[in-house]
Design an enzyme around this catalytic site. Sequence first.
Site, PDB file in Angstrom:
ATOM      1  N   HIS A  19     -30.548 -37.487   4.139  1.00 49.63           N
ATOM      2  CA  HIS A  19     -32.005 -37.200   4.585  1.00 49.63           C
ATOM      3  C   HIS A  19     -32.486 -35.597   4.435  1.00 49.63           C
ATOM      4  O   HIS A  19     -33.469 -35.405   4.126  1.00 49.63           O
ATOM      5  CB  HIS A  19     -32.219 -37.702   6.155  1.00 49.63           C
ATOM      6  N   LYS A  43     -35.657 -53.501  16.733  1.00 46.68           N
ATOM      7  CA  LYS A  43     -34.482 -53.106  16.549  1.00 46.68           C
ATOM      8  C   LYS A  43     -34.354 -51.776  17.359  1.00 46.68           C
ATOM      9  O   LYS A  43     -34.933 -50.836  17.320  1.00 46.68           O
ATOM     10  CB  LYS A  43     -34.366 -52.681  15.145  1.00 46.68           C
ATOM     11  N   ARG A  99     -30.016 -43.846  -3.202  1.00 44.05           N
ATOM     12  CA  ARG A  99     -28.387 -43.367  -3.369  1.00 44.05           C
ATOM     13  C   ARG A  99     -27.734 -44.238  -4.628  1.00 44.05           C
ATOM     14  O   ARG A  99     -28.098 -43.916  -5.877  1.00 44.05           O
ATOM     15  CB  ARG A  99     -27.774 -43.733  -2.017  1.00 44.05           C
ATOM     16  N   SER A 137     -26.448 -43.939   7.678  1.00 43.72           N
ATOM     17  CA  SER A 137     -26.696 -43.768   9.058  1.00 43.72           C
ATOM     18  C   SER A 137     -25.631 -44.775   9.861  1.00 43.72           C
ATOM     19  O   SER A 137     -24.945 -44.378  10.814  1.00 43.72           O
ATOM     20  CB  SER A 137     -28.270 -43.973   9.613  1.00 43.72           C
TER      21      SER A 137
END
Length: 168
Positions: A19, A43, A99, A137
């Site tokens: 990030h 969440k 990614r 993460s």
Amino acid sequence: MCMKRAVYPGSFDPFTNGHLDVVQRSIRLVDELHIAVLRNSSKRGLIAPEQRAELISQVMEEDKILKPFRENIHIDIFDGLLADYCRKINSEIVIRGLRAVADYEYEHAVFLVNQNLYPELETIFLMSKSENSFISSTIVKEVASFGGDVSSQVPPAVQRKLHQIYHK
Ligand code: PNS
């Protein structure tokens, strides 16, 4: 001159070196960057959205590369649709990091949904550097929870926070 205001949205639970790389690179492309932390009521996450934002702010303070750009970086928390948030703050640019190929399908779907909701909204994808291409993460949390070393994957402030959460 037209000011370019971009939004870099995400869960950032927690903020990683991947990030940080996206922020360092995108701030050179735009005049103002809003890092937008999603508050997702369904969440819970490891870190509360306010604390995630606080942690990102600490990372920005501690990062040398970002020093000349600090006034151009804002950290916000948003609810609901990203397209609505971008409209609200008058931004037509979204930044996302990419990614591996695995990210492509999801990111393409999100891009199409956002374009449908807000046709003027453009998404810029920044490919991750090789050293960040495996960082996530979720994996950072897993490794940190078992006491593993995540120093190459997260900024020092995040490392301290994870240590505090899991080992105090
Ligand atoms: O870091 P993440 O979890 O991959 O970020 C995903 C994010 C926050 C960009 C995405 O879930 C999002 O924009 N959520 C807000 C709700 C929304 O606009 N949904 C429509 C597109 S899926």
